[in-house]
Structures are given as structure tokens and as C-alpha cells.
Design a protein around this motif. Structure first.
Motif, PDB file in Angstrom:
ATOM      1  N   LEU A 108      28.036  26.875  17.794  1.00 11.80           N
ATOM      2  CA  LEU A 108      29.415  26.586  17.388  1.00 11.80           C
ATOM      3  C   LEU A 108      30.178  27.853  17.006  1.00 11.80           C
ATOM      4  CD1 LEU A 108      28.694  23.412  15.227  1.00 11.80           C
ATOM      5  CD2 LEU A 108      29.881  23.448  17.431  1.00 11.80           C
ATOM      6  N   VAL A 109      29.477  28.969  16.901  1.00 14.94           N
ATOM      7  CA  VAL A 109      30.112  30.231  16.508  1.00 14.94           C
ATOM      8  C   VAL A 109      29.901  31.280  17.591  1.00 14.94           C
ATOM      9  CG1 VAL A 109      29.922  29.819  14.035  1.00 14.94           C
ATOM     10  CG2 VAL A 109      28.032  30.916  15.233  1.00 14.94           C
ATOM     11  N   ILE A 160      26.381  34.955  12.043  1.00 17.79           N
ATOM     12  CA  ILE A 160      27.315  34.496  11.013  1.00 17.79           C
ATOM     13  C   ILE A 160      26.697  33.428  10.120  1.00 17.79           C
ATOM     14  CG2 ILE A 160      29.524  33.285  10.632  1.00 17.79           C
ATOM     15  CD1 ILE A 160      30.559  34.625  13.180  1.00 17.79           C
ATOM     16  N   ILE A 161      25.902  32.531  10.728  1.00 20.99           N
ATOM     17  CA  ILE A 161      25.335  31.437   9.930  1.00 20.99           C
ATOM     18  C   ILE A 161      23.804  31.470   9.908  1.00 20.99           C
ATOM     19  CG2 ILE A 161      27.326  29.907  10.256  1.00 20.99           C
ATOM     20  CD1 ILE A 161      25.557  28.392  12.313  1.00 20.99           C
ATOM     21  N   SER A 162      23.223  32.559  10.335  1.00 21.56           N
ATOM     22  CA  SER A 162      21.758  32.635  10.405  1.00 21.56           C
ATOM     23  C   SER A 162      21.096  32.398   9.055  1.00 21.56           C
ATOM     24  CB  SER A 162      21.316  33.990  10.966  1.00 21.56           C
ATOM     25  OG  SER A 162      21.632  34.081  12.329  1.00 21.56           O
ATOM     26  N   ASN A 187      33.534  27.818  10.068  1.00 23.05           N
ATOM     27  CA  ASN A 187      33.669  26.798   9.031  1.00 23.05           C
ATOM     28  C   ASN A 187      33.128  25.453   9.522  1.00 23.05           C
ATOM     29  OD1 ASN A 187      34.898  28.518   7.144  1.00 23.05           O
ATOM     30  ND2 ASN A 187      36.921  28.194   8.043  1.00 23.05           N
ATOM     31  N   THR A 188      33.424  25.152  10.784  1.00 23.85           N
ATOM     32  CA  THR A 188      32.886  23.928  11.383  1.00 23.85           C
ATOM     33  C   THR A 188      31.362  23.975  11.395  1.00 23.85           C
ATOM     34  OG1 THR A 188      34.797  23.943  12.883  1.00 23.85           O
ATOM     35  CG2 THR A 188      33.022  22.379  13.367  1.00 23.85           C
ATOM     36  N   ALA A 189      30.834  25.107  11.812  1.00 25.25           N
ATOM     37  CA  ALA A 189      29.374  25.255  11.902  1.00 25.25           C
ATOM     38  C   ALA A 189      28.718  25.039  10.546  1.00 25.25           C
ATOM     39  CB  ALA A 189      29.033  26.642  12.445  1.00 25.25           C
ATOM     40  N   ARG A 190      29.313  25.610   9.503  1.00 23.39           N
ATOM     41  CA  ARG A 190      28.743  25.451   8.157  1.00 23.39           C
ATOM     42  C   ARG A 190      28.831  24.002   7.696  1.00 23.39           C
ATOM     43  NH1 ARG A 190      31.128  30.816   7.356  1.00 23.39           N
ATOM     44  NH2 ARG A 190      29.397  32.287   7.055  1.00 23.39           N
ATOM     45  N   SER A 191      29.954  23.357   8.026  1.00 22.60           N
ATOM     46  CA  SER A 191      30.119  21.954   7.646  1.00 22.60           C
ATOM     47  C   SER A 191      29.115  21.066   8.386  1.00 22.60           C
ATOM     48  CB  SER A 191      31.548  21.503   7.971  1.00 22.60           C
ATOM     49  OG  SER A 191      31.714  20.131   7.719  1.00 22.60           O
ATOM     50  N   VAL A 192      28.954  21.295   9.683  1.00 23.56           N
ATOM     51  CA  VAL A 192      27.994  20.515  10.475  1.00 23.56           C
ATOM     52  C   VAL A 192      26.580  20.748   9.956  1.00 23.56           C
ATOM     53  CG1 VAL A 192      26.954  20.248  12.762  1.00 23.56           C
ATOM     54  CG2 VAL A 192      29.442  20.450  12.536  1.00 23.56           C
TER      55      VAL A 192
END
Length: 573
Positions: free
Chosen positions: A542-543, A548-550, A484-489
């Protein structure tokens, strides 16, 4: 019966209150509110006041007392010295000791008197920067000698200055060899305050100076204030001037002390964020404030950990020592540890009363394209920076992440926050040299920078609180980062990229209208595009699993490609 009922009622209320207190758990939603309330700035200010009493050089009395003051406060907060700690202890610290290769130095006393006058030209008790670092003592009774003014230092090599006091408006280092080693002068007196110190306004300020440590000639040098310089030059206009100079210093073998405190992470203890605050320097803002802010950050975090209100997943480390040297050693001496340092932040000059100093709180960014093409709102400070090349820039989310956090605190506290392109010169540099993301928190321009008027009255408790509070908010967010932090950043970084590219479009239009080449402007836009596309990629750290966020990263990169293409079309019209 009534008495028993009342007792039961109060017990129930107490239980409710206990439950309310225990329910406090710090998370990204309440970091700002809780830390703003809990970080008072009291310990930061108290520590600043303690440290700034001393003229601090590594190994000397003031430096070492500062180290042990930090250790004392850490122990009060629950930190355990490493040799007594168990593997289950979360809060630990150590004091590293190393023999100094060269002796340490400290000033004790000094005075300068123009022969025939009653009022001293300078006194140590009002100008503690007057003795140049590495100066030896004069004989106890002092030295009385004719002073010779050198208006052109190029002529010094051909002048007879043996036994005389050489006076010049330059750095003492600049004339040391010609005056002391070759010329056998009795001593050196110089004036060299830069314009940004506003010397004609701050007439008593002396910016500290140094000379080589020379055990053969045992030299001394004195730095003058603007007021003293003008008075001496006026006296020299009318007649020969003799000065009586008394200098007392201590030069002795010592050891280098560095103190490191760790708050061990619960899930990824090898990964860490390091805050570095150097102790040496003679002033309050530089850098007793960094020492104080770091200490209150460490002790407040210890309080949260002991009360089970916050537990970092990654390790939080605080480092206090000799500027650049201690930090460089920390990131170089253990290559395995260095690989897991994820972020480094330098706390340097972080408590200024800007109404008095004239400075502004700054985040000195990691090297980005603004360090190559400095334009628009990007401005170098009077400290100055050298133009960098594209292969020196270091794309990362840390710049914009921290800017966002500090701008939010600025809005909340009505506090001015700004940035400057990379310039170097503090504890962020060793991190960057090891490819560890790092920034500097500081203030500039400061009209009392490195002067003996940088004292506790120039420090603001409010600024100490704002910097420490925001630094902790940012640190806690990074230490416990998840997807969630990674997506927010990433989302915030994308917004910052769009704003930046639009600003660069504006600046490029201005440049082209002023006759600059289109090719240069395309190069600048492309550099910023690449910076942000690569910065998006760094959010994956961050993950635990980059996959997950690719997709989100790829989507942001495509957006920036699209915007850049449109900008290039506009510029080519």
C-alpha cells in the motif's frame, strides 16, 4: 441603488454556494457519508430490470443487448470509446469482440401437453427455464410420443427407448448418451431440483439445465418443476401416457462480447483494482444485479471525476462478460498488465431481497485456514466447498479489510453482512489462480438460485445500494492508499488477528474436550498465526517504500507470536 445592492447580495450568496460545492473533495474521512448519499441504487435497479428480461448466454440476443445497454450508459456518464480517446482522457471503455468457436443458443418457446388433457403440463411463458440449454427445436407441429419413466438410470442402457420420451429424476447430462445417442429416444424430460430450493414450497420453480450441443442428433430436453413432475408421475400410475412436446430455439453463429471500462489513475495508472460482473445466466439476482451495481459504481465514479471531487491514484477497472472466461482472459492475455492488477472483486448475486430469497449477503474470503478447518462461526454454504491444503491458502489483508468496511455499512444501514470460507465458482477464481488477491460478493442460500423464479421481484434496491456503496468506499480507499492507509489497515488487521486467535483458542478447547488431538489444534493455531503474520507483510504494497511501515509490521508480527505462544501453553495444560 437598492436594486443593485440586492443583485450584489444574491451574487455573493451564489458565490458562497459555488465555493461550498467546489470544496467537496472525497477523502477517507468522508467516503462513507458522500457515497451513501450519492449512490441511490436507481441505475443499478433499472439496469437489473433491463438485463433480467433476457435468458442470457454469451453471444445471444439478450447478452449482446446487455453489453450495448452498458455501453450506452457509460457514454452518458462521459466514458469515451478507446479508439476515439486521447492519452488525456481519464474515462474510457472498449468492447472486445471475438468469434465464438461454437454457436450461441437462445430459447424462444415451448409447451408440453399430456394427450387427452386440456391444461398444459408446462409452458415457456411461465417457465422460461424449461428448455435445457443447447436443445434443438422440434418440428413446428411438435412431437407426440409415449413417455417412459426410468426409476433406475442404471437400467436405461438395456431398455428399448427408441422414439420414446425418457423421463428420469436426474440431470439430463447424466442420461444423455444412453437415452439420445445410444437409445435413439425422441427426447428427454428430467426433474432435478436440489433440496435447498425448497421445491415442495416453490412448486413452479425450474432450475436451468443443459445438454451437450449435438448437431448430429439435434436433441431436446425439458426440465420439470416439482409441480409438473408430480402431475406427470401421477398420470403414469394409471395408464400409458403420451406427451405432445413443442420446442422452439435458435442456434446460430455469433461472437463473444466483453466490455471493459477504465478510470485512469493519476499517479500509478498501471496499478489497478478490477470489478468483474458476468452477464450470462438466466436470472435477475444471478447476475443482472452484479451488472447493475457495477454500472452505477462506474457512472457515479465518473461523475465524481468530472466534477473534480475524486481522482483515483490507481486505475479503477470494470469488466462485464462471460463468467470466469472473460475474467480469466483478462488476467492471462496480457502478462504485463496482470502483474499490476493489485485486487480483483467479483460482483455476483449482489441485490437480493433476503426476506424473499432467504439468502444472506456474504463475502467469500480468499483461501484462509477456515477453508481447511471450518468451525465456529465459519460455515460453508449449501453451494459447498472442497477442503483445501495449507499450500493453497493466500495470506493477505484484503479479507479483513473488506469485512471491516462491510460490517461498518451493516451497522450504519441495519444490514446483515456475513462471510463464508472459500468455495470458488465465480469470477474471483481467475484472479486467485494468477495470485491476485480477490474475493466474491454474493448471497446464499437463495431458494430461487438458478430458477425461473429468480426475477426482478426478488431484487432489493436497498441491497443494491448497500453493496455498491460499500464496494466503492473500499475501492476508493485502496486506490488512493498511502502510508496512513497502510498503518490503519495494519492496525485493523492486528485487531482481527487477536479476535481470530482467541476464537480459535475457544474452538480448540472444545475440540480437545471432544477427544481431538492436541497436535491438530496446535497445527490450526499455527496456521492462523502464519496467515496473519504473512498478511501483515502484504500491507507494504500500500506504500511506495516498504521501509515506511516495516517497524510497525514487525511489531504486529511479534505480538501475534506472543499471543500464539500463550495459547499453546493454555492448550497444553
Amino acid at each position: 441603488m437598492l436594486k443593485k445592492s440586492i443583485t450584489l447580495f444574491f451574487l455573493a450568496v451564489l458565490c458562497i454556494n459555488c465555493k461550498t460545492e467546489k470544496s467537496l473533495e472525497l477523502n477517507s474521512a468522508n467516503y462513507s457519508d458522500v457515497i451513501n448519499k450519492q449512490f441511490t441504487g436507481d441505475l443499478a435497479l433499472e439496469t437489473t430490470a433491463f438485463v433480467e428480461k433476457y435468458w442470457r448466454v454469451v453471444g445471444n440476443t439478450g447478452f449482446n443487448k446487455s453489453i450495448y445497454k452498458i455501453a450506452e450508459e457509460l457514454e452518458k456518464a462521459g466514458f469515451i470509446i478507446e479508439e476515439k480517446a486521447t492519452k488525456n482522457d481519464i474515462l474510457t471503455y472498449r468492447i472486445e469482440k471475438r468469434a465464438l468457436k461454437k454457436p450461441t443458443w437462445e430459447s424462444v418457446n415451448a409447451s408440453i401437453l399430456i394427450e387427452g388433457e386440456i391444461e398444459p403440463l408446462l409452458q415457456h411463458n411461465t417457465n422460461r427455464n424449461m428448455i435445457a440449454l443447447n436443445s434443438y427445436s422440434t418440428p413446428t407441429e411438435g412431437i407426440t410420443a409415449e413417455v417412459v419413466y426410468i426409476d433406475d438410470i442404471q437400467k436405461l442402457a438395456n431398455m428399448d427407448v427408441k422414439g420414446k420420451i425418457v423421463f428420469a429424476e436426474t440431470s439430463p447430462y447424466q442420461i444423455f448418451k444412453a437415452a439420445i445417442v445410444d437409445g435413439k429416444a425422441a427426447g428427454i424430460i428430467t426433474y432435478d431440483n436440489p433440496d435447498y430450493l425448497q421445491p415442495e414450497k416453490n412448486t413452479t420453480s425450474i432450475q436451468f439445465r443443459s445438454i451437450p450441443l449435438d448437431s448430429v442428433h439435434k436433441p431436446w430436453a425439458i426440465a420439470l418443476s416439482y409441480q409438473a413432475k408430480e402431475r406427470l408421475k401421477t398420470a403414469l400410475e394409471y395408464e400409458k401416457v403420451e406427451l405432445k412436446v413443442v420446442v422452439e430455439t435458435n442456434i446460430y453463429p455469433s461472437e463473444e462480447l466483453t466490455i471493459v471500462a477504465d478510470i485512469k489513475g493519476s499517479e500509478k495508472p498501471k496499478e489497478r483494482l478490477v470489478f468483474s460482473a458476468h452477464i450470462q445466466e438466466p436470472g435477475a439476482n444471478d447476475n443482472a444485479t452484479g451488472v447493475g451495481v457495477a454500472l452505477e459504481m462506474a457512472t457515479l465514479t465518473a461523475k465524481f471525476v468530472k466534477q473534480k471531487e475524486y481522482q483515483p491514484k490507481r486505475t479503477l477497472t470494470f469488466l462485464w462478460g462471460d463468467e470466469i472466461i472473460s475474467t480469466r482472459r483478462y488476467v492471462q492475455e496480457d502478462s504485463i498488465r496482470a502483474k499490476d492488477i493489485k485486487w480483483g472483486i467479483s460482483l455476483d448475486m449482489v441485490g437480493e431481497n433476503t426476506e424473499k430469497t432467504g439468502g444472506t449477503f456474504l463475502i467469500e474470503k480468499m483461501p484462509d485456514p477456515s477453508a481447511i478447518w471450518t468451525r465456529g462461526n465459519d460455515k460453508h454454504t449449501e453451494w459447498g466447498g472442497s477442503k483445501m491444503s495449507l499450500n493453497q491458502i493466500k495470506p493477505h489483508y484484503l479479507n479483513d479489510f473488506l469485512i471491516d468496511k462491510f460490517k461498518a455499512q451493516g451497522k450504519r444501514a441495519n444490514w446483515v453482512v456475513s462471510t463464508n470460507p472459500f468455495e470458488g465458482g465465480s469470477d474471483h477464481v481467475p484472479f486467485l489462480m494468477q495470485n491476485i488477491p480477490s474475493v466474491l460478493f454474493w448471497h446464499f442460500t437463495d431458494q430461487f438460485y438458478h430458477t425461473d423464479n429468480d426475477r426482478i421481484d426478488k431484487v432489493s434496491k436497498t441491497t443494491l445500494k448497500n453493496v455498491g456503496t460499500t464496494a466503492l468506499i473500499a475501492a476508493y480507499t485502496l486506490l488512493n492508499a498511502d502510508e496512513n492507509t497502510a498503518r490503519s489497515v495494519l492496525s485493523d488487521l492486528e485487531k482481527a488477528a487477536v479476535v481470530r486467535l482467541n476464537e480459535e483458542l475457544k474452538q480448540s478447547k472444545i475440540a480437545i474436550n471432544n477427544g481431538d488431538a492436541l497436535s491438530t489444534q496446535i497445527e490450526i493455531i499455527t496456521a492462523w498465526k502464519d496467515w496473519y503474520k504473512n498478511s501483515f507483510e502484504t500491507t507494504k504494497d500500500l506504500v511506495s517504500d516498504a521501509k515506511i511501515i516495516s517497524k510497525e509490521v514487525e511489531k504486529s508480527q511479534k505480538l501475534i507470536d506472543s499471543i500464539t505462544n500463550e495459547i499453546e501453553k493454555i492448550l497444553k495444560q
